[in-house]
Write a protein that holds these residues in place. Structure first.
Motif, PDB file in Angstrom:
ATOM      1  N   MET A  77       0.827  -1.209   0.000  1.00 33.33           N
ATOM      2  CA  MET A  77       0.000   0.000   0.000  1.00 33.33           C
ATOM      3  C   MET A  77       0.861   1.260   0.000  1.00 33.33           C
ATOM      4  O   MET A  77       0.720   2.131  -0.862  1.00 33.33           O
ATOM      5  CB  MET A  77      -0.920   0.005   1.229  1.00 33.33           C
ATOM      6  N   PHE A  78       1.760   1.357   0.966  1.00 34.91           N
ATOM      7  CA  PHE A  78       2.549   2.581   1.091  1.00 34.91           C
ATOM      8  C   PHE A  78       3.613   2.681   0.005  1.00 34.91           C
ATOM      9  O   PHE A  78       4.005   3.795  -0.379  1.00 34.91           O
ATOM     10  CB  PHE A  78       3.154   2.680   2.486  1.00 34.91           C
ATOM     11  N   ASP A  79       4.062   1.576  -0.503  1.00 29.43           N
ATOM     12  CA  ASP A  79       4.988   1.601  -1.635  1.00 29.43           C
ATOM     13  C   ASP A  79       4.311   2.236  -2.846  1.00 29.43           C
ATOM     14  O   ASP A  79       4.894   3.093  -3.528  1.00 29.43           O
ATOM     15  CB  ASP A  79       5.452   0.177  -1.951  1.00 29.43           C
ATOM     16  N   PHE A  80       3.066   1.815  -3.104  1.00 27.72           N
ATOM     17  CA  PHE A  80       2.318   2.373  -4.232  1.00 27.72           C
ATOM     18  C   PHE A  80       2.008   3.848  -3.993  1.00 27.72           C
ATOM     19  O   PHE A  80       2.208   4.699  -4.876  1.00 27.72           O
ATOM     20  CB  PHE A  80       1.024   1.584  -4.444  1.00 27.72           C
ATOM     21  N   TRP A  81       1.494   4.168  -2.812  1.00 26.85           N
ATOM     22  CA  TRP A  81       1.125   5.557  -2.519  1.00 26.85           C
ATOM     23  C   TRP A  81       2.327   6.496  -2.610  1.00 26.85           C
ATOM     24  O   TRP A  81       2.201   7.620  -3.097  1.00 26.85           O
ATOM     25  CB  TRP A  81       0.507   5.636  -1.119  1.00 26.85           C
ATOM     26  N   ALA A  82       3.499   6.036  -2.171  1.00 21.71           N
ATOM     27  CA  ALA A  82       4.687   6.882  -2.223  1.00 21.71           C
ATOM     28  C   ALA A  82       5.093   7.189  -3.658  1.00 21.71           C
ATOM     29  O   ALA A  82       5.690   8.233  -3.939  1.00 21.71           O
ATOM     30  CB  ALA A  82       5.849   6.215  -1.481  1.00 21.71           C
ATOM     31  N   ALA A  83       4.758   6.283  -4.571  1.00 24.52           N
ATOM     32  CA  ALA A  83       5.092   6.500  -5.988  1.00 24.52           C
ATOM     33  C   ALA A  83       4.024   7.299  -6.719  1.00 24.52           C
ATOM     34  O   ALA A  83       4.238   7.707  -7.868  1.00 24.52           O
ATOM     35  CB  ALA A  83       5.282   5.153  -6.684  1.00 24.52           C
ATOM     36  N   PRO A 135       2.154  10.522  -5.670  1.00 21.07           N
ATOM     37  CA  PRO A 135       1.922  11.561  -4.654  1.00 21.07           C
ATOM     38  C   PRO A 135       0.501  12.120  -4.625  1.00 21.07           C
ATOM     39  O   PRO A 135       0.081  12.667  -3.606  1.00 21.07           O
ATOM     40  CB  PRO A 135       2.928  12.653  -5.054  1.00 21.07           C
ATOM     41  N   GLU A 136      -0.238  11.965  -5.724  1.00 19.46           N
ATOM     42  CA  GLU A 136      -1.631  12.435  -5.727  1.00 19.46           C
ATOM     43  C   GLU A 136      -2.465  11.725  -4.668  1.00 19.46           C
ATOM     44  O   GLU A 136      -3.533  12.193  -4.276  1.00 19.46           O
ATOM     45  CB  GLU A 136      -2.249  12.201  -7.103  1.00 19.46           C
ATOM     46  N   CYS A 137      -1.975  10.543  -4.180  1.00 16.28           N
ATOM     47  CA  CYS A 137      -2.703   9.764  -3.182  1.00 16.28           C
ATOM     48  C   CYS A 137      -2.781  10.458  -1.827  1.00 16.28           C
ATOM     49  O   CYS A 137      -3.654  10.126  -1.007  1.00 16.28           O
ATOM     50  CB  CYS A 137      -2.031   8.404  -2.971  1.00 16.28           C
ATOM     51  N   VAL A 138      -1.879  11.387  -1.560  1.00 21.61           N
ATOM     52  CA  VAL A 138      -1.727  11.886  -0.192  1.00 21.61           C
ATOM     53  C   VAL A 138      -2.984  12.588   0.320  1.00 21.61           C
ATOM     54  O   VAL A 138      -3.249  12.588   1.531  1.00 21.61           O
ATOM     55  CB  VAL A 138      -0.485  12.809  -0.078  1.00 21.61           C
ATOM     56  N   HIS A 139      -3.788  13.162  -0.550  1.00 23.82           N
ATOM     57  CA  HIS A 139      -5.023  13.811  -0.109  1.00 23.82           C
ATOM     58  C   HIS A 139      -5.976  12.770   0.483  1.00 23.82           C
ATOM     59  O   HIS A 139      -6.474  12.912   1.604  1.00 23.82           O
ATOM     60  CB  HIS A 139      -5.672  14.530  -1.298  1.00 23.82           C
ATOM     61  N   GLN A 140      -6.217  11.696  -0.266  1.00 25.60           N
ATOM     62  CA  GLN A 140      -7.122  10.654   0.206  1.00 25.60           C
ATOM     63  C   GLN A 140      -6.545   9.917   1.409  1.00 25.60           C
ATOM     64  O   GLN A 140      -7.274   9.589   2.353  1.00 25.60           O
ATOM     65  CB  GLN A 140      -7.398   9.672  -0.933  1.00 25.60           C
ATOM     66  N   VAL A 141      -5.247   9.639   1.391  1.00 25.36           N
ATOM     67  CA  VAL A 141      -4.645   8.915   2.509  1.00 25.36           C
ATOM     68  C   VAL A 141      -4.746   9.740   3.796  1.00 25.36           C
ATOM     69  O   VAL A 141      -4.962   9.200   4.881  1.00 25.36           O
ATOM     70  CB  VAL A 141      -3.179   8.545   2.203  1.00 25.36           C
ATOM     71  N   THR A 142      -4.622  11.053   3.683  1.00 21.71           N
ATOM     72  CA  THR A 142      -4.761  11.916   4.862  1.00 21.71           C
ATOM     73  C   THR A 142      -6.155  11.783   5.458  1.00 21.71           C
ATOM     74  O   THR A 142      -6.321  11.695   6.680  1.00 21.71           O
ATOM     75  CB  THR A 142      -4.469  13.378   4.483  1.00 21.71           C
ATOM     76  N   ASP A 146       1.247  22.219 -12.155  1.00 19.92           N
ATOM     77  CA  ASP A 146       2.413  22.559 -11.364  1.00 19.92           C
ATOM     78  C   ASP A 146       2.779  21.398 -10.457  1.00 19.92           C
ATOM     79  O   ASP A 146       1.921  20.682  -9.941  1.00 19.92           O
ATOM     80  CB  ASP A 146       2.099  23.809 -10.523  1.00 19.92           C
ATOM     81  N   ALA A 147       4.044  21.165 -10.239  1.00 17.26           N
ATOM     82  CA  ALA A 147       4.505  20.011  -9.480  1.00 17.26           C
ATOM     83  C   ALA A 147       3.998  20.020  -8.042  1.00 17.26           C
ATOM     84  O   ALA A 147       3.885  18.968  -7.405  1.00 17.26           O
ATOM     85  CB  ALA A 147       6.030  19.961  -9.492  1.00 17.26           C
ATOM     86  N   ASP A 148       3.680  21.197  -7.510  1.00 17.96           N
ATOM     87  CA  ASP A 148       3.235  21.300  -6.116  1.00 17.96           C
ATOM     88  C   ASP A 148       1.729  21.116  -5.957  1.00 17.96           C
ATOM     89  O   ASP A 148       1.239  21.025  -4.834  1.00 17.96           O
ATOM     90  CB  ASP A 148       3.637  22.669  -5.559  1.00 17.96           C
ATOM     91  N   ILE A 149       0.988  21.029  -7.065  1.00 17.83           N
ATOM     92  CA  ILE A 149      -0.466  21.084  -6.988  1.00 17.83           C
ATOM     93  C   ILE A 149      -1.049  19.935  -6.179  1.00 17.83           C
ATOM     94  O   ILE A 149      -2.079  20.077  -5.523  1.00 17.83           O
ATOM     95  CB  ILE A 149      -1.091  21.119  -8.411  1.00 17.83           C
ATOM     96  N   ASP A 150      -0.407  18.766  -6.195  1.00 16.00           N
ATOM     97  CA  ASP A 150      -0.938  17.628  -5.457  1.00 16.00           C
ATOM     98  C   ASP A 150      -0.822  17.799  -3.945  1.00 16.00           C
ATOM     99  O   ASP A 150      -1.452  17.034  -3.194  1.00 16.00           O
ATOM    100  CB  ASP A 150      -0.223  16.333  -5.865  1.00 16.00           C
ATOM    101  N   TYR A 151      -0.033  18.770  -3.506  1.00 14.62           N
ATOM    102  CA  TYR A 151       0.184  18.948  -2.071  1.00 14.62           C
ATOM    103  C   TYR A 151      -0.588  20.137  -1.500  1.00 14.62           C
ATOM    104  O   TYR A 151      -0.682  20.273  -0.275  1.00 14.62           O
ATOM    105  CB  TYR A 151       1.677  19.135  -1.792  1.00 14.62           C
ATOM    106  N   VAL A 152      -1.169  20.976  -2.340  1.00 19.37           N
ATOM    107  CA  VAL A 152      -1.823  22.200  -1.871  1.00 19.37           C
ATOM    108  C   VAL A 152      -3.056  21.883  -1.027  1.00 19.37           C
ATOM    109  O   VAL A 152      -3.196  22.367   0.108  1.00 19.37           O
ATOM    110  CB  VAL A 152      -2.207  23.089  -3.069  1.00 19.37           C
TER     111      VAL A 152
END
Length: 500
Positions: free
Chosen positions: A162-168, A170-177, A418-424
């Motif tokens: 799970m975390f191996d896939f999510w780390a690859a 980064p768009e996953c971080v919103h849902q994982v949070t 933008d590269a940062d958009i997945d983290y905003v």
């Protein structure tokens, strides 16, 4: 005392005895002529069907949707065309990863699906209890789901995968949070929202198109379990959601939700800082406020669970005039994959089953034959079995056809971000959490990541670092203190996850 009905064979003949096997003498072998023995055993062998590849464990109710506000300026869909109008609805809520025997209160995203039996056919709202998803492109969906299922060698669930896939991704971080937050384990379906999650489209009688998001907001409020509370409950029962739903209905405490939509004019899609068709993003409510539409009330436990809930087949391809799709890549993939999954699991004619057959619209089509064609589909016109024909067979015609989708030749610009958009948006969500909510978030991560290798942990910390340095530091510290005793903090709910 009233006479009991006569037990019969499946062909309708009376059964002489339903207690013992016919044998050749008192101690002789069973007889092949005991066809009812063979029938009972053979039928039992076939009583189970393949479980859903995802969303296998589910619960459902029947109910009613009532329109409370006029939205005809946005859509010509008849389900919404009159204040006070009522439509029958079949619901199914579910966990995503677990098999059909999984516990109800595992930490997981929940499916939230509704089938509206409208006069223009069935409209399926097939969503989740979160406004976003892990990925934005259906091409990666099979890979993602494999990480949620069992390891091919150990046959165990794999946090490492799970975390191996999510780390690859980064768009996953919103849902994982969201998943690792307090809302990761709802008390039961009554205490969670439902979202279409995708961007859909609507059009009105004048042919104007709008992009929309669907939000079903619980009227019961939000209640959740901590990991510790969930583990304790699972030790007592694995069926708490089903029990809670049945008890609520029997007590007359019918769960309700309010339907809202967000609306974006078609031409504004290219003016946002984010991709409005990206399933990992939300539309901020300050820019696109919620518009109330109606009320959903689920008030009836189906008489037969297998018939109405296990056989229920939801697909985002089931839309009605006035509601359509968008350039959302995940939605485009689901339009095919869901219906195909039902054909595999239930059979060619799955939409003729009682749970799926339209209740308020006449069905006319040219699909023919195949396994389990248990209905007449010549519609009293046996000569019209192809189209076009001279025998007055059904023809395509829609009162308010969908307007042409504007394609400017540069649709991929939505995905060149933008590269940062997945983290905003995850950053804004994280910053909304109180200190207590953040600590529980860290602790939930530690519980989930415990079996992961150091290399996978480090890769995920790097993703969290881009969201917020404190986020990464908090999860790292919780992982390092995994074996220490962390005091539980009462769960609160003061974070509007869908508006960040």
């Amino acid at each position: 005392m009233s006479k009991k009905p006569t037990l019969t064979t499946s062909a309708g003949a009376p059964v002489e005895s339903n207690q013992t096997t016919r044998t050749a003498g008192a101690r002789g072998p069973a007889l092949l002529t005991d066809y009812q023995l063979i029938e009972k055993l053979a039928h039992q062998n076939r009583e189970r069907i393949p479980e859903r590849t995802v969303h296998a464990k589910g619960w459902g109710l029947q109910g009613t949707f009532t329109v409370t506000h006029d939205i005809s300026k946005y859509t010509c869909a008849k389900v919404f065309n009159e204040i006070g109008k009522k439509t029958e609805v079949l619901s199914r809520w579910s966990t995503v990863a677990g098999e059909s025997g999984a516990a109800d209160t595992e930490r997981d995203v929940r499916g939230f699906s509704l089938k509206f039996y409208t006069e223009d056919g069935n409209w399926d709202m097939v969503g989740n209890n979160t406004p976003v998803f892990f990925i934005r492109d259906g091409y990666k969906f099979p890979d993602f789901i494999r990480t949620q299922k069992r390891h091919p060698k150990t046959n165990l669930r794999s946090p490492e995968a799970m975390f191996d896939f999510w780390a690859a991704q980064p768009e996953c971080v919103h849902q994982v949070t969201i998943l690792m937050s307090d809302r990761g384990i709802p008390k039961n379906p009554m205490y969670m929202n439902g979202y279409g999650s995708h961007t859909f489209s609507m059009w009105n009688a004048e042919g104007e198109r709008f992009w929309v998001k669907f939000h079903f907001k619980t009227q019961q409020g939000h209640e959740h379990y901590t990991n510790e509370e969930s583990e304790k409950l699972i030790g007592k029962t694995r069926e708490s959601y089903q029990e809670d739903l049945i008890n609520a209905v029997e007590e007359g405490k019918y769960p309700k939700w309010t339907l809202y939509i967000q609306v974006m004019p078609e031409e504004e899609a290219g003016n946002q800082a984010y991709n409005p068709f990206d399933l990992t993003k939300v539309w901020p409510h300050k820019d696109f406020p919620l518009i109330e539409v109606g009320e959903l009330e689920m008030h009836t436990v189906p008489e037969n669970y297998f018939q109405m809930i296990e056989n229920a087949a939801y697909s985002p391809s089931n839309v009605v005039p006035g509601i359509g799709f968008s350039p959302d890549k995940m939605l485009q993939a689901r339009v095919f994959s869901y219906a195909d999954a039902h054909r595999y699991r239930l059979g060619t004619h799955y939409e003729a089953l009682p749970a799926n057959a339209p209740k308020n619209a006449k069905v006319n089509h040219y699909h023919k034959d195949g396994a389990m064609r248990f209905f007449t589909n010549d519609f009293d016109n046996p000569d019209a079995y192809y189209e076009p024909n001279q025998h007055n067979g059904p023809v395509a015609q829609v009162e308010n056809p969908e307007p042409p989708l504007r394609i400017d030749g540069d649709a991929d610009r939505y995905y060149q971000e933008d590269a940062d958009i997945d983290y905003v948006q995850p950053r804004a969500l994280y910053e909304m959490f109180s200190d207590e909510q953040k600590q529980r978030l860290y602790n939930n991560y530690a519980a989930a990541m415990g079996p992961c290798s150091d290399s996978v942990k480090e890769r995920w910390y790097a993703v969290l670092e881009k969201v917020h340095p404190d986020y990464a530091a908090g999860v790292r510290k919780a992982n390092e203190a995994l074996d220490s005793d962390v005091n539980a903090v009462p769960v609160t709910d003061d974070t509007p996850l869908e508006d960040n």
